[in-house]
Design a protein around this motif. Sequence first.
Motif, PDB file in Angstrom:
ATOM      1  N   TYR A  27       0.830  -1.207   0.000  1.00  0.00           N
ATOM      2  CA  TYR A  27       0.000   0.000   0.000  1.00  0.00           C
ATOM      3  C   TYR A  27       0.863   1.254   0.000  1.00  0.00           C
ATOM      4  CZ  TYR A  27      -2.925   3.783   1.675  1.00  0.00           C
ATOM      5  OH  TYR A  27      -3.560   5.001   1.807  1.00  0.00           O
ATOM      6  N   TRP A  28       1.813   1.340   0.930  1.00  0.00           N
ATOM      7  CA  TRP A  28       2.618   2.558   1.055  1.00  0.00           C
ATOM      8  C   TRP A  28       3.594   2.731  -0.102  1.00  0.00           C
ATOM      9  CZ3 TRP A  28       0.847   6.356   3.592  1.00  0.00           C
ATOM     10  CH2 TRP A  28       0.053   6.150   4.712  1.00  0.00           C
ATOM     11  N   LEU A  29       4.173   1.648  -0.585  1.00  0.00           N
ATOM     12  CA  LEU A  29       5.083   1.778  -1.728  1.00  0.00           C
ATOM     13  C   LEU A  29       4.336   2.256  -2.970  1.00  0.00           C
ATOM     14  CD1 LEU A  29       7.424  -1.329  -1.301  1.00  0.00           C
ATOM     15  CD2 LEU A  29       7.931   1.080  -0.798  1.00  0.00           C
ATOM     16  N   ARG A  30       3.117   1.804  -3.134  1.00  0.00           N
ATOM     17  CA  ARG A  30       2.309   2.280  -4.267  1.00  0.00           C
ATOM     18  C   ARG A  30       1.888   3.736  -4.073  1.00  0.00           C
ATOM     19  NH1 ARG A  30      -1.500  -2.978  -5.598  1.00  0.00           N
ATOM     20  NH2 ARG A  30      -0.035  -3.949  -7.032  1.00  0.00           N
ATOM     21  N   LYS A  31       1.477   4.065  -2.884  1.00  0.00           N
ATOM     22  CA  LYS A  31       1.028   5.431  -2.607  1.00  0.00           C
ATOM     23  C   LYS A  31       2.164   6.436  -2.795  1.00  0.00           C
ATOM     24  CE  LYS A  31      -1.313   8.236   0.880  1.00  0.00           C
ATOM     25  NZ  LYS A  31      -2.358   8.825   0.065  1.00  0.00           N
ATOM     26  N   LEU A  32       3.382   6.041  -2.447  1.00  0.00           N
ATOM     27  CA  LEU A  32       4.537   6.941  -2.512  1.00  0.00           C
ATOM     28  C   LEU A  32       5.418   6.693  -3.736  1.00  0.00           C
ATOM     29  CD1 LEU A  32       5.454   6.615   1.273  1.00  0.00           C
ATOM     30  CD2 LEU A  32       4.322   8.577   0.183  1.00  0.00           C
ATOM     31  N   LYS A  33       4.898   5.971  -4.713  1.00  0.00           N
ATOM     32  CA  LYS A  33       5.712   5.519  -5.851  1.00  0.00           C
ATOM     33  C   LYS A  33       6.352   6.642  -6.662  1.00  0.00           C
ATOM     34  CE  LYS A  33       1.939   5.181  -9.139  1.00  0.00           C
ATOM     35  NZ  LYS A  33       1.117   4.324  -9.944  1.00  0.00           N
ATOM     36  N   ASN A  34       5.820   7.835  -6.626  1.00  0.00           N
ATOM     37  CA  ASN A  34       6.379   8.927  -7.425  1.00  0.00           C
ATOM     38  C   ASN A  34       7.538   9.644  -6.750  1.00  0.00           C
ATOM     39  OD1 ASN A  34       4.589   8.489  -9.571  1.00  0.00           O
ATOM     40  ND2 ASN A  34       3.014   9.674  -8.546  1.00  0.00           N
ATOM     41  N   TYR A  35       7.875   9.240  -5.553  1.00  0.00           N
ATOM     42  CA  TYR A  35       8.984   9.864  -4.837  1.00  0.00           C
ATOM     43  C   TYR A  35      10.253   9.041  -5.028  1.00  0.00           C
ATOM     44  CZ  TYR A  35       5.385  12.688  -2.667  1.00  0.00           C
ATOM     45  OH  TYR A  35       4.340  13.551  -2.465  1.00  0.00           O
ATOM     46  N   LYS A  36      11.385   9.731  -5.085  1.00  0.00           N
ATOM     47  CA  LYS A  36      12.663   9.066  -5.334  1.00  0.00           C
ATOM     48  C   LYS A  36      13.296   8.498  -4.078  1.00  0.00           C
ATOM     49  CE  LYS A  36      13.656  11.804  -9.410  1.00  0.00           C
ATOM     50  NZ  LYS A  36      14.566  12.715 -10.080  1.00  0.00           N
ATOM     51  N   ILE A  50       5.625 -12.690  -1.266  1.00  0.00           N
ATOM     52  CA  ILE A  50       6.981 -12.225  -1.557  1.00  0.00           C
ATOM     53  C   ILE A  50       6.892 -10.898  -2.302  1.00  0.00           C
ATOM     54  CG2 ILE A  50       9.174 -12.716  -2.718  1.00  0.00           C
ATOM     55  CD1 ILE A  50       8.375 -15.719  -2.571  1.00  0.00           C
ATOM     56  N   LEU A  51       7.597  -9.921  -1.796  1.00  0.00           N
ATOM     57  CA  LEU A  51       7.643  -8.607  -2.410  1.00  0.00           C
ATOM     58  C   LEU A  51       9.065  -8.335  -2.874  1.00  0.00           C
ATOM     59  CD1 LEU A  51       6.335  -5.842  -3.049  1.00  0.00           C
ATOM     60  CD2 LEU A  51       6.929  -5.148  -0.713  1.00  0.00           C
ATOM     61  N   SER A  52       9.224  -8.063  -4.163  1.00  0.00           N
ATOM     62  CA  SER A  52      10.540  -7.734  -4.724  1.00  0.00           C
ATOM     63  C   SER A  52      10.566  -6.247  -5.037  1.00  0.00           C
ATOM     64  CB  SER A  52      10.797  -8.525  -6.007  1.00  0.00           C
ATOM     65  OG  SER A  52      10.773  -9.911  -5.739  1.00  0.00           O
ATOM     66  N   VAL A  53      11.598  -5.574  -4.514  1.00  0.00           N
ATOM     67  CA  VAL A  53      11.765  -4.136  -4.725  1.00  0.00           C
ATOM     68  C   VAL A  53      13.204  -3.854  -5.157  1.00  0.00           C
ATOM     69  CG1 VAL A  53       9.976  -3.507  -3.051  1.00  0.00           C
ATOM     70  CG2 VAL A  53      12.346  -3.674  -2.295  1.00  0.00           C
ATOM     71  N   THR A  54      13.414  -2.636  -5.647  1.00  0.00           N
ATOM     72  CA  THR A  54      14.745  -2.247  -6.086  1.00  0.00           C
ATOM     73  C   THR A  54      15.685  -2.125  -4.885  1.00  0.00           C
ATOM     74  OG1 THR A  54      14.042   0.069  -5.988  1.00  0.00           O
ATOM     75  CG2 THR A  54      14.013  -1.003  -8.150  1.00  0.00           C
ATOM     76  N   TYR A  55      16.941  -2.476  -5.118  1.00  0.00           N
ATOM     77  CA  TYR A  55      17.997  -2.301  -4.112  1.00  0.00           C
ATOM     78  C   TYR A  55      18.299  -0.815  -4.027  1.00  0.00           C
ATOM     79  CZ  TYR A  55      22.678  -2.261  -2.109  1.00  0.00           C
ATOM     80  OH  TYR A  55      23.774  -1.994  -1.332  1.00  0.00           O
ATOM     81  N   SER A 108       6.269  -1.586   6.257  1.00  0.00           N
ATOM     82  CA  SER A 108       5.324  -2.639   6.623  1.00  0.00           C
ATOM     83  C   SER A 108       4.491  -2.320   7.865  1.00  0.00           C
ATOM     84  CB  SER A 108       6.049  -3.969   6.804  1.00  0.00           C
ATOM     85  OG  SER A 108       6.964  -3.894   7.881  1.00  0.00           O
ATOM     86  N   GLN A 109       5.011  -1.465   8.744  1.00  0.00           N
ATOM     87  CA  GLN A 109       4.276  -1.136   9.958  1.00  0.00           C
ATOM     88  C   GLN A 109       3.866   0.336  10.012  1.00  0.00           C
ATOM     89  OE1 GLN A 109       5.649  -3.296  13.570  1.00  0.00           O
ATOM     90  NE2 GLN A 109       7.351  -3.884  12.246  1.00  0.00           N
ATOM     91  N   SER A 110       3.939   0.993   8.881  1.00  0.00           N
ATOM     92  CA  SER A 110       3.534   2.397   8.814  1.00  0.00           C
ATOM     93  C   SER A 110       2.018   2.504   8.921  1.00  0.00           C
ATOM     94  CB  SER A 110       3.994   3.008   7.490  1.00  0.00           C
ATOM     95  OG  SER A 110       5.399   2.957   7.393  1.00  0.00           O
ATOM     96  N   ILE A 111       1.582   3.649   9.414  1.00  0.00           N
ATOM     97  CA  ILE A 111       0.142   3.883   9.545  1.00  0.00           C
ATOM     98  C   ILE A 111      -0.179   5.287   9.040  1.00  0.00           C
ATOM     99  CG2 ILE A 111      -0.173   2.296  11.487  1.00  0.00           C
ATOM    100  CD1 ILE A 111      -0.201   4.748  13.337  1.00  0.00           C
ATOM    101  N   LYS A 112      -1.455   5.548   8.915  1.00  0.00           N
ATOM    102  CA  LYS A 112      -1.902   6.886   8.535  1.00  0.00           C
ATOM    103  C   LYS A 112      -1.878   7.780   9.778  1.00  0.00           C
ATOM    104  CE  LYS A 112      -4.933   5.126   4.967  1.00  0.00           C
ATOM    105  NZ  LYS A 112      -6.314   4.956   4.508  1.00  0.00           N
ATOM    106  N   PHE A 113      -1.544   9.047   9.575  1.00  0.00           N
ATOM    107  CA  PHE A 113      -1.567   9.985  10.696  1.00  0.00           C
ATOM    108  C   PHE A 113      -2.937  10.008  11.355  1.00  0.00           C
ATOM    109  CE2 PHE A 113       2.418  11.863   9.227  1.00  0.00           C
ATOM    110  CZ  PHE A 113       3.030  12.128  10.455  1.00  0.00           C
ATOM    111  N   THR A 114      -3.980   9.860  10.576  1.00  0.00           N
ATOM    112  CA  THR A 114      -5.329   9.864  11.145  1.00  0.00           C
ATOM    113  C   THR A 114      -5.529   8.672  12.087  1.00  0.00           C
ATOM    114  OG1 THR A 114      -6.094   8.819   9.097  1.00  0.00           O
ATOM    115  CG2 THR A 114      -6.439  11.191   9.320  1.00  0.00           C
TER     116      THR A 114
END
Length: 158
Positions: A27-36, A50-55, A108-114
């Motif tokens: 969820y968070w990686l998709r939501k923040l996908k436009n940030y470097k 299994i989640l594969s992401v860039t190194y 993985s354990q991030s939450i919304k401020f709300t």
Amino acid sequence: MSTFVSKKVVKKYFTKKNSSHFLNEIYWLRKLKNYKFIPKILNIDYENLILSVTYEGDRISTKNKPYNWKKQLKLILKQLKKNNCFHSDIKPENLLVKKKKLKLIDFSQSIKFTDLEKNVFLKNRIFYDEYSINRINLSINRNIILSNDLRVLIVWEP
């Protein structure tokens, strides 16, 4: 959860018990996908969790920290807040450096401020994002914190 790291790909293996962490990370990686400052999703295996992401580099240290790392981290924190993301685990292990740029991992354990305001947490112990600069600075510059279990710190000044 276990992790396999190569110079191009990081594979995170989640257990069925932690499937909510798997979905939360996505969820968070998709939501923040436009940030470097975050890894990019390469592959999602929902069946095997299994989640594969860039190194995205090596753990921040005295040897690799960018000269403006505090400024970079402040910008990251600002973007997280703008996107209603409370990371809750910003520590040296989750702050990487690649080509003098900071990268933040482990959502993985991030939450919304709300949800933070409602006291909804995905873990027992949280680390407030706004104190992460001080905590990381102590860890990488003085090597005095062997754990993130810091409860009280008193700084005496003349």
